[in-house]
Design a protein around this motif. Structure first.
Motif, PDB file in Angstrom:
ATOM      1  N   ASP A 611      21.468  -5.867 -15.173  1.00 14.73           N
ATOM      2  CA  ASP A 611      20.907  -6.351 -16.398  1.00 14.73           C
ATOM      3  C   ASP A 611      19.758  -6.821 -16.290  1.00 14.73           C
ATOM      4  O   ASP A 611      19.275  -7.819 -15.761  1.00 14.73           O
ATOM      5  N   THR A 612      18.846  -5.968 -17.199  1.00 19.69           N
ATOM      6  CA  THR A 612      17.143  -6.289 -17.109  1.00 19.69           C
ATOM      7  C   THR A 612      16.876  -7.386 -18.090  1.00 19.69           C
ATOM      8  O   THR A 612      15.714  -7.574 -18.335  1.00 19.69           O
ATOM      9  N   GLY A 613      17.812  -7.976 -18.918  1.00 18.71           N
ATOM     10  CA  GLY A 613      17.436  -8.693 -20.257  1.00 18.71           C
ATOM     11  C   GLY A 613      16.948  -7.642 -21.263  1.00 18.71           C
ATOM     12  O   GLY A 613      17.287  -8.008 -22.396  1.00 18.71           O
ATOM     13  N   ILE A 614      16.546  -6.482 -21.094  1.00 19.67           N
ATOM     14  CA  ILE A 614      16.176  -5.460 -22.135  1.00 19.67           C
ATOM     15  C   ILE A 614      17.465  -4.659 -22.560  1.00 19.67           C
ATOM     16  O   ILE A 614      17.743  -4.374 -23.414  1.00 19.67           O
ATOM     17  N   ASN A 615      18.041  -4.114 -21.364  1.00 18.22           N
ATOM     18  CA  ASN A 615      19.306  -3.470 -21.402  1.00 18.22           C
ATOM     19  C   ASN A 615      20.132  -3.451 -20.077  1.00 18.22           C
ATOM     20  O   ASN A 615      19.593  -4.186 -19.046  1.00 18.22           O
ATOM     21  N   THR A 616      21.142  -2.862 -19.890  1.00 24.86           N
ATOM     22  CA  THR A 616      21.691  -2.718 -18.700  1.00 24.86           C
ATOM     23  C   THR A 616      21.551  -1.095 -18.202  1.00 24.86           C
ATOM     24  O   THR A 616      21.751  -0.150 -18.959  1.00 24.86           O
ATOM     25  N   ARG A 617      21.135  -0.930 -16.923  1.00 23.69           N
ATOM     26  CA  ARG A 617      20.499   0.386 -16.568  1.00 23.69           C
ATOM     27  C   ARG A 617      21.066   0.643 -14.974  1.00 23.69           C
ATOM     28  O   ARG A 617      21.442  -0.352 -14.190  1.00 23.69           O
ATOM     29  N   THR A 618      21.096   1.754 -14.562  1.00 29.07           N
ATOM     30  CA  THR A 618      21.330   2.348 -13.118  1.00 29.07           C
ATOM     31  C   THR A 618      20.053   2.337 -12.386  1.00 29.07           C
ATOM     32  O   THR A 618      19.147   3.000 -12.851  1.00 29.07           O
ATOM     33  N   ILE A 619      20.211   1.754 -11.494  1.00 29.76           N
ATOM     34  CA  ILE A 619      19.213   1.648 -10.291  1.00 29.76           C
ATOM     35  C   ILE A 619      19.510   2.160  -8.886  1.00 29.76           C
ATOM     36  O   ILE A 619      20.621   1.516  -8.485  1.00 29.76           O
ATOM     37  N   VAL A 620      19.103   3.047  -8.468  1.00 26.68           N
ATOM     38  CA  VAL A 620      19.463   3.591  -6.955  1.00 26.68           C
ATOM     39  C   VAL A 620      18.504   2.952  -6.073  1.00 26.68           C
ATOM     40  O   VAL A 620      17.195   3.029  -6.075  1.00 26.68           O
ATOM     41  N   SER A 621      19.238   2.248  -5.052  1.00 27.52           N
ATOM     42  CA  SER A 621      18.223   1.364  -4.282  1.00 27.52           C
ATOM     43  C   SER A 621      18.654   1.769  -2.650  1.00 27.52           C
ATOM     44  O   SER A 621      19.878   1.761  -2.123  1.00 27.52           O
ATOM     45  N   GLY A 622      17.675   2.057  -1.502  1.00 24.46           N
ATOM     46  CA  GLY A 622      18.182   2.228  -0.327  1.00 24.46           C
ATOM     47  C   GLY A 622      18.526   0.707   0.580  1.00 24.46           C
ATOM     48  O   GLY A 622      17.642   0.817   1.576  1.00 24.46           O
ATOM     49  N   ILE A 623      19.494   0.098   0.341  1.00 25.65           N
ATOM     50  CA  ILE A 623      19.524  -1.051   0.868  1.00 25.65           C
ATOM     51  C   ILE A 623      20.963  -0.989   1.462  1.00 25.65           C
ATOM     52  O   ILE A 623      21.478  -2.309   1.864  1.00 25.65           O
TER      53      ILE A 623
END
Length: 684
Positions: A611-623
């Protein structure tokens, strides 16, 4: 049991550029001390010899680093090392130093004898030279890539990664440790021992003569070197610290430290013999003397190829009967390192565990790296103390002494007729000296230490089966017999434990008010402690080590690990300068992770819903290697939201989570949680 009457036992000369740690103790000095103490108890004539190795390039290197003279360095560490050995009960007959006049004289005479007999080759050769420092580079003043294993931090005389012995000119991409300059080669004259001329001797003496009785790690390394073909080895160096080469035309040169150091065994023996009014020569030149070198595996080549070749060249000395080199001891899964302070230093151990020298001696022996590298852990140290020394050895002695004082005012009772179990127990006791001897004489000290513990186990089982605390109420005569038998076991333990636990043995002899027995008496005498003998009051031989004490040691190592990580951390250089306008293009917001799952068939990737505050988006992270999906759901994070979308394994990633590394190398979030920022807040 060995029939040799005279023994010369040497322990590798410790190098005086730092204190002693547990790796030294486990690899060399405790095994050598066990062996020497055992031989003395069995009535042998023993010269147990050692001393500080105070020459070579590392000493002036350390001195230069600390801004003092080399003499200051060797005096400081000689005193620390000698005191550590004394406090740990390492029973040297003589502990000398290679800076002593008697050693300079002995090493010089040895060199001159070989020189006079034409045993050296005199050659002018190309050696590494530092053009900035304007001096030839001794082996330890050069580092580079090992030609055998690729280790990029090998020294000019040895690779500490693979154990190979090297010449400085063998290194790939050498570098001077004095100035950092790339060395050039320059001509210099040196004297060489032509080891190739001793190949047949080494094959006959070791590869044929000791194929069955030398350790496989020692034999294998010698065979590898000889099979590979030996080459002449320089015995002199261009250096101003050491023993001057005692011939004309050798100004500015000293004896190579690996030529003069083993001669230190001989000079130390001379020093001892002079003090004791003895003749030193039989200990080094009589064929009936048994010579044994105790070393670590990194010294095998020097003690099994170079030094024997020197002795053979001289002509009047005996050769070692055995060189039982140990492997390396690691610490908590990592290689011991003096430079990285990854070690347990003996002088610090004594401050933190006062009067527990025997606990460390026992733990190191029970876990000795005799056939392979082993790992010292503080948890194992605690377990060895609490579950073995306290619960088995200490428990048996405590019960025997307490009950004898309680029932008989400390006077050993007269036994009645011995039962079959009594006879069987005493017969088992008589067998132990031969069993322990067999292990010690085959240099299996770990095995021998467990046999000593088995004597205590025998005593505990006997008491548990016979229950004198019960029979005292119903059968006083039987109780007297049981306590008499138990006291015989205690008396035997006082002697059998001495090579391994000298402080405990001394304490136990004091409690029993008995000076002890020789080894053979335990197997042959029917009475070890006679009836009517008065023993003293009990005291605990060992005390339990609590978890908090162990945790302090683990915390100390963890602090070392963090300090090393911080010191070795490489800071990335600043990137190309960005304008303010460049920065304003970045839209960085606070976001909240509301869903997280692992990317199928991907070890490092997590798929996040943010939830970015702008919208909800998908993020792929190498963690994925640092966090589980469950632990990050609900976490506030810093997100670069206007990064161009990018497909990763078929999933479109619409932004980037901003991360960094902590000092331990773990990925961590740039975390806005503490500031209570809301999703959508702009980071500027």
């Amino acid at each position: 049991m060995s029939t040799n009457g005279r023994y010369t036992i040497t322990a590798a000369l410790p190098y005086t550029n730092g204190p002693i740690h547990i790796g030294h103790l486990a690899g060399v000095y405790v095994p050598a001390d066990i062996y020497s103490r055992y031989l003395r108890i069995t009535g042998k004539d023993v010269a147990f010899i050692c001393g500080s190795d105070e020459h070579g390039a590392a000493i002036p290197m350390r001195a230069k680093k600390e801004g003092v003279s080399p003499q200051v360095i060797i005096d400081k560490y000689h005193a620390i090392i000698k005191k550590s050995f004394e406090e740990f009960g390492i029973s040297f007959d003589n502990y000398s130093r290679t800076s002593a006049p008697i050693h300079h004289e002995t090493a010089s005479e040895f060199f001159k004898k070989l020189y006079k007999d034409g045993k050296f080759i005199e050659e002018t050769s190309e050696q590494l030279y530092d053009p900035e420092a304007d001096q030839f580079l001794a082996d330890r003043f050069v580092t580079g890539t090992c030609p055998k294993c690729g280790n990029e931090e090998a020294y000019g005389d040895q690779c500490e990664n693979c154990g190979s012995s090297l010449n400085a000119t063998d290194l790939i991409n050498p570098k001077s440790t004095i100035s950092g300059a790339e060395p050039i080669t320059k001509q210099t004259k040196h004297w060489f021992l032509p080891l190739d001329q001793y190949e047949d001797f080494l094959r006959e003496w070791v590869l044929e003569g000791h194929k069955k009785d030398w350790k496989t790690n020692v034999y294998g390394q010698i065979k590898s070197w000889v099979d590979d073909g030996l080459r002449p080895r320089a015995v002199t160096r261009d250096l101003d610290w050491g023993i001057p080469v005692p011939v004309e035309g050798a100004e500015g040169k000293v004896l190579y430290v690996w030529f003069d150091a083993p001669i230190g065994y001989i000079s130390s023996t001379k020093e001892w013999a002079e003090r004791e009014g003895k003749d030193w020569e039989p200990y080094w030149k009589d064929k009936d003397t048994k010579l044994v070198h105790f070393i670590g595996k990194d010294n095998i080549v020097f003690h099994c190829i170079i030094f024997p070749s020197m002795l053979k060249a001289e002509g009047s000395y005996i050769l070692p009967e055995n060189v039982p080199a140990n492997e390396f001891l690691n610490l908590e899964g990592n290689k011991l390192s003096t430079s990285k302070n990854w070690a347990v230093w003996l002088h610090e151990y004594l401050e933190e565990f006062p009067d527990k020298q025997d606990v460390l001696r026992y733990a190191l022996t029970a876990n000795a790296p005799e056939t392979k590298d082993n790992d010292f852990t503080w948890k194992d140290f605690q377990a060895r103390n609490n579950n073995e020394l306290v619960a088995i050895f200490g428990n048996f002695i405590n019960r025997v002494v307490v009950l004898t004082n309680k029932y008989y005012d400390g006077i050993i009772p007269a036994p009645s007729t011995l039962s079959e179990i009594d006879k069987q127990t005493l017969a088992e006791l008589k067998a132990y000296p031969a069993v322990i001897s067999s292990s010690i004489e085959r240099y299996r000290f770990r095995e021998a230490s467990q046999e000593v513990l088995n004597v205590a186990r025998l005593g505990n089982k006997y008491l548990a089966d016979e229950e004198p605390w019960k029979t005292i109420k119903t059968d006083e005569e039987r109780t007297k017999t049981v306590m008499y038998v138990a006291l015989q076991i205690a008396s035997a333990l006082a002697t059998l434990s001495e090579p391994f636990l000298p402080f405990t043995s001394s304490k136990l002899k004091s409690i029993l008010d008995h000076s002890g027995l020789n080894w053979e008496e335990i197997a042959t005498k029917d009475v070890l402690l006679p009836e009517g003998h008065q023993i003293g009051k009990g005291e605990l031989l060992f005390s339990k080590i609590e978890d908090a004490e162990i945790q302090r040691q683990l915390d100390k190592l963890e602090a070392t690990k963090k300090a090393n990580a911080a010191e070795n951390k490489t800071i990335e250089p600043q990137k190309e300068t960005a304008t303010f306008e460049d920065f304003t293009k970045l839209d960085i917001r606070v976001g909240t992770i509301i869903e997280a799952e692992k990317m199928p068939k991907a070890k490092k990737l997590l798929v996040l819903k943010v939830d970015t505050g702008i919208n909800t988006r998908t993020i792929v992270s190498g963690i994925a290697e640092h966090f589980t999906p469950e632990e990050i759901v609900g976490k506030k994070v810093t997100v670069l939201v206007n990064l161009a979308p990018r497909k990763l394994r078929g999933i479109e990633s619409e932004g980037m989570i901003l991360m960094t590394e902590n000092p331990e190398g773990k990925i961590v979030f740039l975390n806005p949680d503490e500031d209570n920022a809301n999703p959508g807040a702009i980071v500027s």
